[in-house]
Design an enzyme around this catalytic site. Structure first.
Site, PDB file in Angstrom:
ATOM      1  N   HIS A   1      30.934  31.208  45.316  1.00  0.00           N
ATOM      2  CA  HIS A   1      31.012  31.716  44.593  1.00  0.00           C
ATOM      3  C   HIS A   1      29.910  30.531  43.147  1.00  0.00           C
ATOM      4  CE1 HIS A   1      34.772  28.977  43.188  1.00  0.00           C
ATOM      5  NE2 HIS A   1      35.199  30.277  43.581  1.00  0.00           N
TER       6      HIS A   1
ATOM      7  N   LYS B   1      40.363  27.704  53.400  1.00  0.00           N
ATOM      8  CA  LYS B   1      39.965  27.559  51.762  1.00  0.00           C
ATOM      9  C   LYS B   1      40.462  26.016  50.790  1.00  0.00           C
ATOM     10  CE  LYS B   1      38.712  28.490  48.201  1.00  0.00           C
ATOM     11  NZ  LYS B   1      37.665  30.033  47.667  1.00  0.00           N
TER      12      LYS B   1
ATOM     13  N   ASP C   1      34.680  37.854  44.882  1.00  0.00           N
ATOM     14  CA  ASP C   1      35.153  36.892  43.809  1.00  0.00           C
ATOM     15  C   ASP C   1      35.912  37.909  42.999  1.00  0.00           C
ATOM     16  OD1 ASP C   1      36.807  35.126  43.246  1.00  0.00           O
ATOM     17  OD2 ASP C   1      35.480  33.952  41.839  1.00  0.00           O
TER      18      ASP C   1
ATOM     19  N   HIS D   1      36.312  25.683  46.685  1.00  0.00           N
ATOM     20  CA  HIS D   1      35.633  25.978  44.993  1.00  0.00           C
ATOM     21  C   HIS D   1      35.529  24.819  44.379  1.00  0.00           C
ATOM     22  CE1 HIS D   1      37.217  27.997  41.285  1.00  0.00           C
ATOM     23  NE2 HIS D   1      36.580  26.331  41.268  1.00  0.00           N
TER      24      HIS D   1
ATOM     25  N   HIS E   1      40.244  38.747  46.530  1.00  0.00           N
ATOM     26  CA  HIS E   1      41.443  38.117  45.666  1.00  0.00           C
ATOM     27  C   HIS E   1      41.785  39.392  45.403  1.00  0.00           C
ATOM     28  CE1 HIS E   1      41.305  33.668  44.471  1.00  0.00           C
ATOM     29  NE2 HIS E   1      39.781  34.121  44.248  1.00  0.00           N
TER      30      HIS E   1
ATOM     31  N   HIS F   1      34.390  36.935  49.616  1.00  0.00           N
ATOM     32  CA  HIS F   1      35.576  36.426  49.029  1.00  0.00           C
ATOM     33  C   HIS F   1      36.506  37.215  48.531  1.00  0.00           C
ATOM     34  CE1 HIS F   1      36.169  32.659  46.280  1.00  0.00           C
ATOM     35  NE2 HIS F   1      37.277  33.829  45.585  1.00  0.00           N
TER      36      HIS F   1
HETATM   37  O1  DOR Z   1      37.528  33.385  37.827  1.00  0.00           O
HETATM   38  C1  DOR Z   1      38.704  32.891  38.528  1.00  0.00           C
HETATM   39  N1  DOR Z   1      39.330  33.339  39.126  1.00  0.00           N
HETATM   40  N2  DOR Z   1      38.096  31.957  39.960  1.00  0.00           N
HETATM   41  C2  DOR Z   1      38.919  31.351  40.839  1.00  0.00           C
HETATM   42  O2  DOR Z   1      38.508  30.196  41.347  1.00  0.00           O
HETATM   43  C3  DOR Z   1      40.282  32.085  41.349  1.00  0.00           C
HETATM   44  C4  DOR Z   1      39.890  33.195  40.776  1.00  0.00           C
HETATM   45  C5  DOR Z   1      41.779  34.289  40.950  1.00  0.00           C
HETATM   46  O3  DOR Z   1      42.593  33.524  41.846  1.00  0.00           O
HETATM   47  O4  DOR Z   1      41.595  34.354  39.527  1.00  0.00           O
HETATM   48 ZN    ZN Z   2      38.030  33.091  43.684  1.00  0.00          ZN
END
Ligand code: DOR
Ligand code: ZN
Length: 343
Positions: free
Chosen positions: A175, A100, A248, A137, A16, A14
């Site tokens: 998460h 997702k 995450d 999520h 970003h 997971h």
């Molecule tokens: O803390 C987070 N940041 N939780 C999420 O679900 C998305 C993520 C983000 O894209 O910044």
């Molecule tokens: Zn995330």
């Protein structure tokens, strides 16, 4: 002699990466240590079609530093308009590894997410048929539900009904932050897995709120009370195949974090393995680290573990307090404890 600990090269289930300059700035921190990562699709606009995923995958591949071997595992962002045939074609072509689900409004860039779950039933049916996992999520967005209860209520109101309606659908609770989620996973079979972040193994809600508000510890789902953190630690360090690492890691510039309404997310890619080695060693479970970072995830997704290995060395790691990006500095997660392992 310096102590070392060798494990198969980890994967991040997971992650970003964002896009453009931010992608180029953060990807090297992941590709240095990780062989593969499940890439979150919450770009602006989101990655909703196979064509979007193909183009985003190509941009990620173009940003991999020379000499690093890294495979992005793409996901599609589920909307009420997602076409089951497009999803099935993307899966058949090997383009996507998961879909997702964001409840609409649950977190960063989730406005296109799902409000009416009956509208995605056909996609979920197709995914169960073809064995394509759903990453969730897991928070309800009902304003009357307390933010600290949103994960537990999601399990009852959304997740459990989806799993009953679609037996055989492989689901990852992403998460997880509560003992409720740990217990739910433990009570079910291997069609259900859960990712746990590095930061939720380290912080509880006091870290965010005691002695002044700490925006860099604010993420979603928000960290809960200590009993929940301990339940996550127990699950992660148990070796149980249903729990695996999904960092995450979610970069936001300091300018976007330090606002009256700051963004949610902790950037952990730069020190995740050092922190995890510390956590597992503290819990006398260094021998279970490899299961969590490198074996359980591939097994859930039906992939082989990586052949290559990585050696952790018992030395104080060096990592910057923040990384510079063309968009501005991004603060690296502060584990608030000395770290003793480096990669
Ligand atoms: O803390 C987070 N940041 N939780 C999420 O679900 C998305 C993520 C983000 O894209 O910044
Ligand atoms: Zn995330």
């Amino acid at each position: 002699m310096t102590q070392t600990h060798t494990i198969r090269r980890p994967d991040d289930w997971h992650l970003h990466l964002r896009d453009g300059d931010m992608l180029r700035a953060v990807l090297p921190y992941t590709s240095r240590d990780f062989a593969r990562a499940i890439i979150m699709p919450n770009l602006v606009p989101p990655v909703v079609t196979a064509a979007d995923a193909r183009a985003y995958r190509d941009r990620i591949i173009a940003a991999i530093p020379a000499g690093d071997e890294f495979t992005p595992l793409m996901t599609l962002y589920l909307t009420e308009d997602t076409d089951p045939a497009d999803v099935a074609a993307a899966h058949a072509e090997g383009l996507i590894t998961a879909v997702k689900l964001y409840p609409a409004g649950a977190t960063t860039n989730s406005a296109s997410g799902v409000s009416d779950f009956t509208k995605v039933a056909k996609v979920l049916e197709k995914m169960a048929d073809i064995g394509l996992p759903l990453c969730t999520h897991g928070e309800v967005t009902d304003p009357s539900v307390d933010i600290f209860d949103r994960e537990a209520v999601f399990i009852d109101r959304v997740l459990d009904p989806i799993r009953r309606d679609h037996p055989g659908l492989r689901v990852v609770m992403e998460h997880i932050t509560t003992s409720d989620a740990v217990d739910y996973v433990m009570a079910h079979d291997s069609t259900l897995g859960a990712t746990i972040t590095t930061h939720h193994l380290v912080i509880n809600r006091n870290h965010i709120l005691v002695g002044g508000i700490k925006p860099h510890y604010y993420c979603l789902p928000v960290a809960k009370r200590e009993t929940h953190r301990l339940a996550l630690r127990k699950a992660a360090t148990s070796g149980d195949a249903r729990f695996f690492l999904g960092t995450d890691s979610a970069p936001h510039t300091d300018a976007n974090k330090l606002l009256p309404c700051g963004c949610a997310g902790c950037f952990t890619a730069a020190n995740t393995l050092s922190i995890l080695a510390e956590v597992f060693e503290q819990d006398a479970a260094l021998d279970k680290l490899e299961a969590f970072t490198s074996l359980n995830g591939p097994a859930f997704y039906g992939l082989s573990p990586n052949e290559a290995t990585i050696t952790l060395v018992r030395e104080t790691p060096e990592y910057p307090p923040h990384i510079d990006t063309p968009d501005g500095p991004v603060t690296v997660f502060d584990p608030a404890m000395p770290l003793n392992w480096t990669t």
